[in-house]
Design a protein around this motif. Sequence first.
Motif, short mmCIF file in Angstrom:
data_model
loop_
_atom_site.label_atom_id
_atom_site.label_comp_id
_atom_site.label_asym_id
_atom_site.label_seq_id
_atom_site.Cartn_x
_atom_site.Cartn_y
_atom_site.Cartn_z
N GLN A 41 -26.41 51.58 -23.88
CA GLN A 41 -26.57 49.82 -23.22
C GLN A 41 -27.00 49.50 -22.48
O GLN A 41 -27.28 48.22 -22.60
N ARG B 23 -21.38 46.04 -15.02
CA ARG B 23 -20.53 47.21 -15.86
C ARG B 23 -21.08 47.98 -15.24
O ARG B 23 -20.41 49.17 -14.95
N CYS B 24 -21.08 47.34 -13.63
CA CYS B 24 -21.64 49.17 -12.78
C CYS B 24 -20.83 48.32 -10.94
O CYS B 24 -20.42 49.65 -10.22
#
Length: 350
Positions: A73, A307-308
Amino acid sequence: MSAERANPNDDTVNGTDDDVDDDVDDDTVNGVADDGRGADAFRLPGERELTAAAERLRGQVRRTPVLEIGGAQLGVRARVLVKLELLQHTGSFKARGALNTLLVRPHADDGVVAASGGNHGAAVAWAAARVGAPARIFVPATSPPVKAERVRSYGAEVVVVDGYYPEAFAAAERWSAGRSVVRVHAYDAPEVAAGQGTLGLEAAEQVPDVSTVLVSCGGGGLYAGTALALAGRAVVVPVEPERCPSLSAAVAAGGPVPVEVGGVAADSMGAGMVGRHGYAVAARTHTSPLLVSDEAIAAARAFLWERCRVLAEPGGATALAALTSGVFTPAAGQTVVVVVSGGNTTDVPT
């Protein structure tokens, strides 16, 4: 980036400090220039002091989790994990150094005083409440209002000062003169560095094969403590915003020097001059910090959120910005831990 593994037995530098515990190692390192604060010897925390801090803080600070992010990523062939120190008490790593200091220093009649862009102030206010001491925190007007309110929420008196951290620090020093207070420096004291170093010890327990740790560097307390804790085990790489280059300037000048600060992370990383502890570690290990742009910091914040679902403040995302921007590229097969150092923001990246 230049980094060498430090000698774990080499824990003392020449410089200045009056607040040194007896429990430090006694090997000496040259390289700290006189920064105007005197020329008495000061010592970096040694292995015993770091271990004592970890025992002292056990059960009193949070063991913050690590989260693995696929290296693909980030466009790298390394294993990458983020240590979510923004989940620490008060929302940043600062709680470690603040509480360690107040558990070591004797009580003072007029309480506790600190200068802070917000994170350190909240940590000192929280730590003072835990030990039953009043706290007065001098906060620069450039700090986000949410940070000053967070300091107040822990019961401290907040004094807002025009300017950045250096102006708040000067105001705190003027107020403290002649009073019986415990001064808790934001980054340049051995008890603070030892407390921050417990993060490094914790990360090594959680990720035993760690080879590199990326940390944000403002005044240098987190960098110094983490590097000392992991000496001989992992390379610790300091990352600075381009507009808060205090350690970079010190490395170039051969000692701490004043710098102009600004940009998106200045409220938490605008120290104005790196501490002697941070510079001494960099000088000893021949380390030059990495510099990242405001745009790279914003992109790292967006990555963490999108993303998190991790909402980091700009200073908290600075270390990751070195990876997401390509300023730092780990070797294939390395295990990299990135410290997300703070999350005291309500500003969601868009």
